[in-house]
Design a protein around this motif. Structure first.
Motif, PDB file in Angstrom:
ATOM      1  N   GLY A 114       0.775  -1.257  -0.071  1.00  0.00           N
ATOM      2  CA  GLY A 114       0.031  -0.020   0.070  1.00  0.00           C
ATOM      3  C   GLY A 114       0.928   1.473   0.093  1.00  0.00           C
ATOM      4  O   GLY A 114       0.234   2.561   0.363  1.00  0.00           O
ATOM      5  N   SER A 115       2.087   1.051  -0.354  1.00  0.00           N
ATOM      6  CA  SER A 115       3.139   2.275  -0.506  1.00  0.00           C
ATOM      7  C   SER A 115       3.780   2.499  -1.305  1.00  0.00           C
ATOM      8  O   SER A 115       3.589   1.885  -2.352  1.00  0.00           O
ATOM      9  N   ALA A 116       4.448   3.621  -1.693  1.00  0.00           N
ATOM     10  CA  ALA A 116       5.156   3.962  -2.719  1.00  0.00           C
ATOM     11  C   ALA A 116       6.519   3.366  -2.570  1.00  0.00           C
ATOM     12  O   ALA A 116       7.438   3.458  -1.855  1.00  0.00           O
ATOM     13  N   ILE A 117       6.671   2.215  -3.393  1.00  0.00           N
ATOM     14  CA  ILE A 117       8.029   1.503  -3.342  1.00  0.00           C
ATOM     15  C   ILE A 117       8.724   1.261  -4.567  1.00  0.00           C
ATOM     16  O   ILE A 117       7.853   1.683  -5.714  1.00  0.00           O
ATOM     17  N   PRO A 118      10.060   1.113  -4.954  1.00  0.00           N
ATOM     18  CA  PRO A 118      10.545   0.859  -6.169  1.00  0.00           C
ATOM     19  C   PRO A 118       9.960   0.019  -7.303  1.00  0.00           C
ATOM     20  O   PRO A 118       9.199  -0.814  -6.737  1.00  0.00           O
ATOM     21  N   ASP A 119       9.879   0.523  -8.437  1.00  0.00           N
ATOM     22  CA  ASP A 119       9.282  -0.204  -9.492  1.00  0.00           C
ATOM     23  C   ASP A 119       9.882  -1.704  -9.412  1.00  0.00           C
ATOM     24  O   ASP A 119       8.682  -2.562  -9.792  1.00  0.00           O
ATOM     25  N   ARG A 120      10.904  -1.982  -9.301  1.00  0.00           N
ATOM     26  CA  ARG A 120      11.262  -3.466  -9.588  1.00  0.00           C
ATOM     27  C   ARG A 120      10.679  -4.177  -8.306  1.00  0.00           C
ATOM     28  O   ARG A 120      10.577  -5.335  -8.561  1.00  0.00           O
ATOM     29  N   VAL A 121      10.819  -3.645  -7.017  1.00  0.00           N
ATOM     30  CA  VAL A 121      10.003  -4.358  -6.018  1.00  0.00           C
ATOM     31  C   VAL A 121       8.742  -4.714  -6.225  1.00  0.00           C
ATOM     32  O   VAL A 121       8.078  -5.666  -6.006  1.00  0.00           O
ATOM     33  N   ARG A 122       7.784  -3.493  -6.699  1.00  0.00           N
ATOM     34  CA  ARG A 122       6.647  -3.772  -7.160  1.00  0.00           C
ATOM     35  C   ARG A 122       6.389  -5.094  -7.998  1.00  0.00           C
ATOM     36  O   ARG A 122       5.475  -6.022  -8.006  1.00  0.00           O
ATOM     37  N   GLN A 123       7.102  -4.832  -9.296  1.00  0.00           N
ATOM     38  CA  GLN A 123       7.136  -5.691 -10.092  1.00  0.00           C
ATOM     39  C   GLN A 123       7.256  -7.096  -9.678  1.00  0.00           C
ATOM     40  O   GLN A 123       6.326  -8.117  -9.990  1.00  0.00           O
ATOM     41  N   ASP A 124       8.055  -7.416  -8.843  1.00  0.00           N
ATOM     42  CA  ASP A 124       8.350  -8.982  -8.170  1.00  0.00           C
ATOM     43  C   ASP A 124       7.207  -9.315  -7.516  1.00  0.00           C
ATOM     44  O   ASP A 124       6.561 -10.439  -7.752  1.00  0.00           O
ATOM     45  N   LEU A 125       6.742  -8.456  -6.676  1.00  0.00           N
ATOM     46  CA  LEU A 125       5.377  -8.778  -5.956  1.00  0.00           C
ATOM     47  C   LEU A 125       4.272  -8.873  -6.747  1.00  0.00           C
ATOM     48  O   LEU A 125       3.481  -9.932  -6.215  1.00  0.00           O
ATOM     49  N   GLN A 126       4.089  -8.122  -7.620  1.00  0.00           N
ATOM     50  CA  GLN A 126       3.068  -8.489  -8.765  1.00  0.00           C
ATOM     51  C   GLN A 126       3.149  -9.795  -9.469  1.00  0.00           C
ATOM     52  O   GLN A 126       2.171 -10.532  -9.710  1.00  0.00           O
ATOM     53  N   ARG A 127       4.351 -10.296  -9.739  1.00  0.00           N
ATOM     54  CA  ARG A 127       4.748 -11.215 -10.667  1.00  0.00           C
ATOM     55  C   ARG A 127       4.600 -12.667  -9.780  1.00  0.00           C
ATOM     56  O   ARG A 127       4.368 -13.784 -10.441  1.00  0.00           O
ATOM     57  N   GLY A 128       5.008 -12.792  -8.568  1.00  0.00           N
ATOM     58  CA  GLY A 128       4.717 -14.027  -8.017  1.00  0.00           C
ATOM     59  C   GLY A 128       4.861 -13.780  -6.392  1.00  0.00           C
ATOM     60  O   GLY A 128       4.643 -12.649  -5.895  1.00  0.00           O
ATOM     61  N   GLU A 129       5.133 -15.132  -5.712  1.00  0.00           N
ATOM     62  CA  GLU A 129       4.877 -14.891  -4.316  1.00  0.00           C
ATOM     63  C   GLU A 129       6.440 -14.612  -3.545  1.00  0.00           C
ATOM     64  O   GLU A 129       7.382 -15.584  -3.950  1.00  0.00           O
ATOM     65  N   TRP A 130       6.366 -13.770  -2.840  1.00  0.00           N
ATOM     66  CA  TRP A 130       7.635 -13.250  -2.317  1.00  0.00           C
ATOM     67  C   TRP A 130       7.441 -13.155  -0.805  1.00  0.00           C
ATOM     68  O   TRP A 130       6.303 -12.771  -0.493  1.00  0.00           O
TER      69      TRP A 130
END
Length: 550
Positions: A114-130
């Protein structure tokens, strides 16, 4: 593949929930948590002597290693595979406003989403389970996988025609007192239980090698790490008489210019190239402000090695030191000449010849000149310096060289080259040696089999590129190469204890098959669940079964 994921994920979160920052009481307490886990298993209730919590030696802090031995079959087999990993972490200051959530992975993940985080981190979280949190990647998920494997074989010893020895060591993130203390325990246990160690599997973290890298990596062997240092003596003067002295910072700058990021100092073996050296400290040694120029300076550099010994590196860097001090001398003379042309002043540059020594060379120069009084004085100084408990190992070495330099009578500019920190040995698996071949084949067969069920390409490389405790279960340097290290590290045998003979006696080929993730030691530390907690335990299970399974 066996369904490890849920168990390993839950264990990872439990371990992350127990803060174990290096040097804190949490580093001690997490050992009790791991012991509690194993004590609940019927195997260890029936064999309590196979579970040990061993206090570290030569350590100013109270902390422990945990060792859990599972004997296969009828408990008469000798061959043993070590499963190793560290339980300490770095600090959490980098988490900023999320510092209080660094040890609560689920809550931290919710805040990230729910926060402004770096794009790479957000992409990882959206792509799979971390999973996230301090230690989630480095390396509690790897440790959790080893705990789950040890639990499995404790419940199914009939699957083994050998043994499993689990080790969770402390202090990996600082001075490796955990694994160095464990060496004698490995040898003692081998004698008591009639064990023969045939392989070690480390489960430290892995990551992408470059942006967009799709591979997951398995490593056979590891790079070594050295910390060569330079003590630089100049000639002090008042700043109003600048050219009557010689600034040691100028030599330090020339050293850094020659070494930083320089591919000429990348080691290469088996077609793999280490990262180049980089400066980790560069400073003069003045303790207060005044208008006198610095008398001495100090610099040290990280060096990764795969084929070079400590002796090789010293020889290469002694040439660099000569080049640097001569270049600084030439530059200073040339700039004085230019200045004098503008002012009309006569050029009167001090007449001196550069000197470069290794620590061992200069120590023996002083010993020859001053004899036993010098030797006894240096011994007493080193002992008294040990009373400064919080003195960093690197600074201890520097202080020893300063004291050595105080015996110099010439007091003309010079450079003394030495090692300022512990050596983290390289491990090279020999593709022509039967023992190493056996482990190499087991790893390659496991990768080939598991690759069919893994969506990412798994690549086997020869050298783990980071620093880890797996370096201390074997050593690839000969005695001459190591002798150069011992003679040129001022803290050897006093502030720093390293039982080379115990490492040689253990002598276990080692591989690293560990979790995959991003941003270890950083705020956005995170681990990919599917590969790290399903694929990795299955890879390690296959390797174990190949080596000591029925």
């Amino acid at each position: 593949m066996k369904p490890w994921k849920d168990e390993v994920l839950q264990l990872t979160k439990e371990l992350v929930h127990h803060p174990s920052i290096n040097g804190t009481i949490g580093e001690r307490d997490i050992a009790y948590r791991i012991v509690d886990y194993f004590q609940e298993l019927p195997y260890f209730k029936a064999n309590p002597g196979h579970l040990r919590m061993v206090k570290t030696s030569s350590d100013e802090r109270e902390r422990y290693n945990v060792m859990a031995l599972v004997k296969g079959g009828d408990a008469t087999f000798r061959e043993t595979v070590i499963l190793m990993g560290h339980m300490d972490t770095v600090g959490v200051e980098d988490y900023g406003k999320w510092k209080q959530l660094a040890f609560t992975p689920d809550e931290l993940m919710k805040r990230w989403e729910g926060s402004a985080i770096p794009d790479r981190v957000r992409q990882d979280l959206q792509r799979g389970e971390w999973a996230c949190g301090r230690g989630s990647l480095d390396m509690k998920s790897g440790l959790a996988g080893h705990m789950a494997l040890t639990r499995y074989f404790a419940e199914h010893p009939e699957e083994l025609r050998g043994n499993i020895l689990f080790l969770s060591e402390c202090d990996e993130e600082d001075n490796s007192r955990g694994i160095l203390s464990a060496l004698s325990e490995f040898l003692r246990l081998a004698q008591e239980e009639e064990l023969t160690y045939i392989a070690a599997i480390n489960a430290d973290y892995t990551s992408s090698r470059f942006e967009g890298d799709p591979h997951r990596y398995v490593y056979m062997g590891t790079v070594g790490k050295l910390l060569p240092a330079f003590f630089i003596a100049g000639k002090e003067t008042h700043v109003g008489q600048a050219f009557e002295g010689f600034d040691p910072n100028l030599v330090a700058a020339e050293l850094t210019r020659r070494l930083d990021y320089n591919p000429a100092f990348c080691d290469e073996m088996y077609g793999e190239t280490t990262l180049p050296p980089i400066s980790l400290k560069q400073t003069d040694l003045k303790t207060k402000y005044d208008v006198q120029t610095p008398i001495t300076a100090f610099a040290y550099y990280n060096f990764f090695v795969t084929s070079w010994s400590p002796k090789d590196v010293l020889e290469k860097l002694k040439e660099v030191a000569w080049d640097a001090v001569k270049a600084a001398n030439r530059l200073c003379r040339e700039r004085q000449r230019q200045y004098c042309e503008r002012t009309g002043d006569p050029q009167l540059f001090p007449d001196w010849t550069p000197r470069v020594y290794t620590y061992d060379e200069f120590y023996h120069h002083c010993l020859t000149r001053y004899g036993s009084p010098f030797e006894e004085s240096m011994r007493l100084f080193s002992m008294n310096l040990l009373n400064e408990k919080e003195l960093d190992l690197r600074d201890y070495c520097c202080r020893m060289v300063e004291e050595l330099w105080s015996w110099d009578e010439q007091k003309t500019p010079a450079v003394i080259l030495f090692y300022a920190s512990m050596y983290i040995p390289r491990i090279v698996l020999n593709h022509r040696e039967k023992r190493d071949q056996r482990l190499i084949r087991a790893v390659k067969r496991a990768v080939e089999e598991i690759q069919q069920m893994c969506p990412h390409p798994i690549k086997v490389r020869n050298f783990f590129p980071y620093i880890s405790d797996m370096s201390f279960v074997a050593i690839s340097d000969d005695r001459e190469g190591l002798s150069s290290l011992e003679k040129n590290m001022p803290a050897w045998g006093t502030k720093h204890q390293m039982n080379v003979d115990a490492i040689r006696a253990l002598d276990v080929p080692a591989v690293n098959i560990g979790p995959y993730g991003m941003d270890a030691h950083k705020q956005w530390e995170r681990v990919e669940v599917a590969y790290s907690m399903e694929t990795v335990p299955n890879l390690n299970y296959r390797v174990i079964k190949d080596l000591v399974g029925k």
